[in-house]
Structure formats: C-alpha cells, structure tokens
Write a protein that holds these residues in place. Sequence first.
Motif, PDB file in Angstrom:
ATOM      1  N   GLN A  81      43.635  44.759  31.086  1.00  0.00           N
ATOM      2  CA  GLN A  81      44.331  44.550  32.347  1.00  0.00           C
ATOM      3  C   GLN A  81      43.464  43.866  33.404  1.00  0.00           C
ATOM      4  O   GLN A  81      43.992  43.160  34.258  1.00  0.00           O
ATOM      5  N   LEU A 135      51.481  48.049  28.315  1.00  0.00           N
ATOM      6  CA  LEU A 135      50.123  47.605  28.606  1.00  0.00           C
ATOM      7  C   LEU A 135      49.510  46.852  27.428  1.00  0.00           C
ATOM      8  O   LEU A 135      48.752  45.897  27.606  1.00  0.00           O
ATOM      9  N   ASP A 171      50.611  42.986  26.499  1.00  0.00           N
ATOM     10  CA  ASP A 171      50.240  41.915  27.423  1.00  0.00           C
ATOM     11  C   ASP A 171      49.052  41.135  26.859  1.00  0.00           C
ATOM     12  O   ASP A 171      48.246  41.668  26.094  1.00  0.00           O
ATOM     13  N   SER A 204      54.236  38.187  31.817  1.00  0.00           N
ATOM     14  CA  SER A 204      53.273  39.086  32.456  1.00  0.00           C
ATOM     15  C   SER A 204      53.849  39.736  33.709  1.00  0.00           C
ATOM     16  O   SER A 204      53.596  40.920  33.980  1.00  0.00           O
ATOM     17  N   HIS A 205      54.633  38.991  34.498  1.00  0.00           N
ATOM     18  CA  HIS A 205      55.201  39.557  35.726  1.00  0.00           C
ATOM     19  C   HIS A 205      56.176  40.687  35.400  1.00  0.00           C
ATOM     20  O   HIS A 205      56.188  41.728  36.076  1.00  0.00           O
ATOM     21  N   GLU A 243      54.227  43.717  34.366  1.00  0.00           N
ATOM     22  CA  GLU A 243      53.603  44.358  35.519  1.00  0.00           C
ATOM     23  C   GLU A 243      54.611  45.213  36.277  1.00  0.00           C
ATOM     24  O   GLU A 243      54.312  46.340  36.699  1.00  0.00           O
ATOM     25  N   SER A 244      55.828  44.699  36.449  1.00  0.00           N
ATOM     26  CA  SER A 244      56.871  45.480  37.119  1.00  0.00           C
ATOM     27  C   SER A 244      57.242  46.715  36.313  1.00  0.00           C
ATOM     28  O   SER A 244      57.397  47.815  36.860  1.00  0.00           O
ATOM     29  N   ASN A 251      55.337  48.321  34.144  1.00  0.00           N
ATOM     30  CA  ASN A 251      54.224  49.276  34.209  1.00  0.00           C
ATOM     31  C   ASN A 251      54.217  50.037  35.523  1.00  0.00           C
ATOM     32  O   ASN A 251      53.973  51.247  35.558  1.00  0.00           O
ATOM     33  N   THR A 252      54.488  49.340  36.618  1.00  0.00           N
ATOM     34  CA  THR A 252      54.513  49.999  37.923  1.00  0.00           C
ATOM     35  C   THR A 252      55.603  51.057  37.981  1.00  0.00           C
ATOM     36  O   THR A 252      55.368  52.191  38.420  1.00  0.00           O
TER      37      THR A 252
END
Length: 350
Positions: A42, A310, A313, A320-321, A324-325, A327-328
């Motif tokens: 990451q 995770l 990626d 990737s965006h 990331e969303s 994962n958040t």
Amino acid sequence: MIAILPGLKTIIGAIFKSARLLMEVLLLMMFVLLIIALFGLQIFKGVLTHKCIKNLPPGINISHNDWGNYIQNKSNWLVIEDVDTMVCGNGTGTGRCPTNFTCLPGIGFNPNNGYTNFDNIGWALITAFQLITLDYWENTYNLVLRASGAFYIIFFIVVVMFGAHYIVNLVLAVVAASYEKEAKRKQEAKEEEERILELRRQKALLRVRENNLNPKERFRKCGKKLTRGFSMDSVMSWATEMAQLEDDEETDHQKKSKCYAFKKRLKRKFCSWTCCPTFLRLQEYLVMLVSHPIFEGVITICILINTLLLSIDYHQAPYSHALESGNTVSIVHDKHIINKRYVIYLQYSM
C-alpha cells in the motif's frame, strides 16, 4: 545409526514432538509476513521505479511518443558506478537528483533485475520474506528510504525487530524447548529406573537381615515401626502449619474481594448507563445480536474482504481508486462493529 547415538535420538524425538508447535509458529509467521507484505504494497508500490532522467536541452519540443521513448531509454538515466539502478524521490528526506536531471516515476524496471519491489502481492511477499530473514535486507532498506523518505525507517525497525529477531527465532525457541523437555523426560525416566533398582536392592538386604534376627528382636523392631511418626512435636508442628495456611488463604480472599469490589464500583461509575429503560431493553437485544455466531461470521467475512481488496491492488492498477474506496468503507465498518460490540459487552457486564 540413531539408536547408537542417544543424543541424536533425543534431537530427532524433540523435532517430531515439536511438530504441532512448529505448525502454529509457522502460521503466525505467515500471518506476520502477509501483514508486512500488505503494508508494503500500500505504501511502497511503484516507488522503486523512480529514476533520474536527463533534462532536454532548452528550446527543444518533442511529441508525446518521442518523450515516452526518451525517458525509457537507458542512456538518458542517471547511472552511478557499482549501483544497479539509481532510484530517487521528490519528497522530504528522499534522494534528490543532481543538476540537469529530473526524478520521474514509473520509468523502466525495478532494482535488482526487477526482483526488489512491492508492486503486487506476489513480489511484496517475496520482499517481505527477504526482510524478515535478513537476506541482503540493507539493500531494500537503502532503496526504499531513498525513494520514499527517511520517515519510513520506522517500518524497517518494526519488521527487523519483530519479524526477524522475534518470529524467526521463535522457531528455534520451540525446538530448543522441546529438546530440553525431551532430555528432561529421559533423565527423569533414568533416575526413576535407578531409584526403583535401589529400592529393590534395599528391600532384598532388609529381607536378608530380618531372616537372620531372633524372634525377640523381630518383635521389638515391629513395635518401633508401629510407634514411628506419632510424637507430640510432629503433631504440634503439623497443626501450626495448617493454621498458618488457613490464615494466608483468608487474607488472599479478603484482598481479592476488596479489589473486585473497587473494580466494580469504578465500572458502575464510569461505564454504566442505566438511566433509560428503553436503552436497557435495546441493550439486551443488541447483546443477543453481537453474541450470535452469525455476527462473528459477518466480522470475519468483512476482514477477509478487506484483506482481499488490499491484496489484489498493484502498481498502476486501473481500479486503484475503487479499491481505495472499498478499503475505506470496509475498515470503517469493521471498526464500528468491533467497537460497538465491546461497548455493549462492557455495559451489559455491569
């Protein structure tokens, strides 16, 4: 061969008996390896492809395709003797390029013929394994710090101290503990065998001596055996020891009771909300919910989904965006559920 050498036999037996503990340690090692790899993936993906590119002469304009060919040409990279690939960075504490060179990302291959990188989960696992085994780890350390900054020295401190000096040595500790236990067991068995043989020998000697005694001496010896162990001093010492033991147990019980009462008062004062009957009924329903096995399964599934997001990626991934969303959302959801379960259990225990 093993039967001839007792020491070798002990070592082989210790290794076989420590197989179960070794499997648990290896599972722990794989878990730590995965955590290190995901963390490196990451924060370090693509950073080792940063290179110093020679600036174009002033006044020269080229097309986009020509610029792409120019920066991918090795003759335009900064090359230093005895250095495989000169990485660089543009952040604080990174290795800067000299005059007439600019640090650009995503240029060419990774260092060490492409083997040292965190660009995807596979290479991240290999690099993490290299770090925890301390196999030429200082090269990765220098490359990452030059490309990302000196602040990431904390990452390597944790990996080397916990991963290399604790997890790897834990395997040796398990084998050593099993060997010590096996050697101790064999020593105790040997001592027990010698003690049994000594008792048998003493009994045989006593039997021979008793056979040689006359009837009057036999009767006197039997009388001494019957009266042995019933002296007044032994009875008084036994009673004193029992009374002292009871006093100690009573004192420990009182101490535990005081500590428990103090702890309970603190919980009632700071961790209990019993002012609303509706909230108490809601709390009971929530306790039934969070204590259900399905709820634990949902938490486990969320953690697995987060780990999967995770791990899939990689460097320059087109999604990737979205990852990331996801994962958040997954991290916030897991944290909220775990905190809610802890608070409800804490309140309900009052």
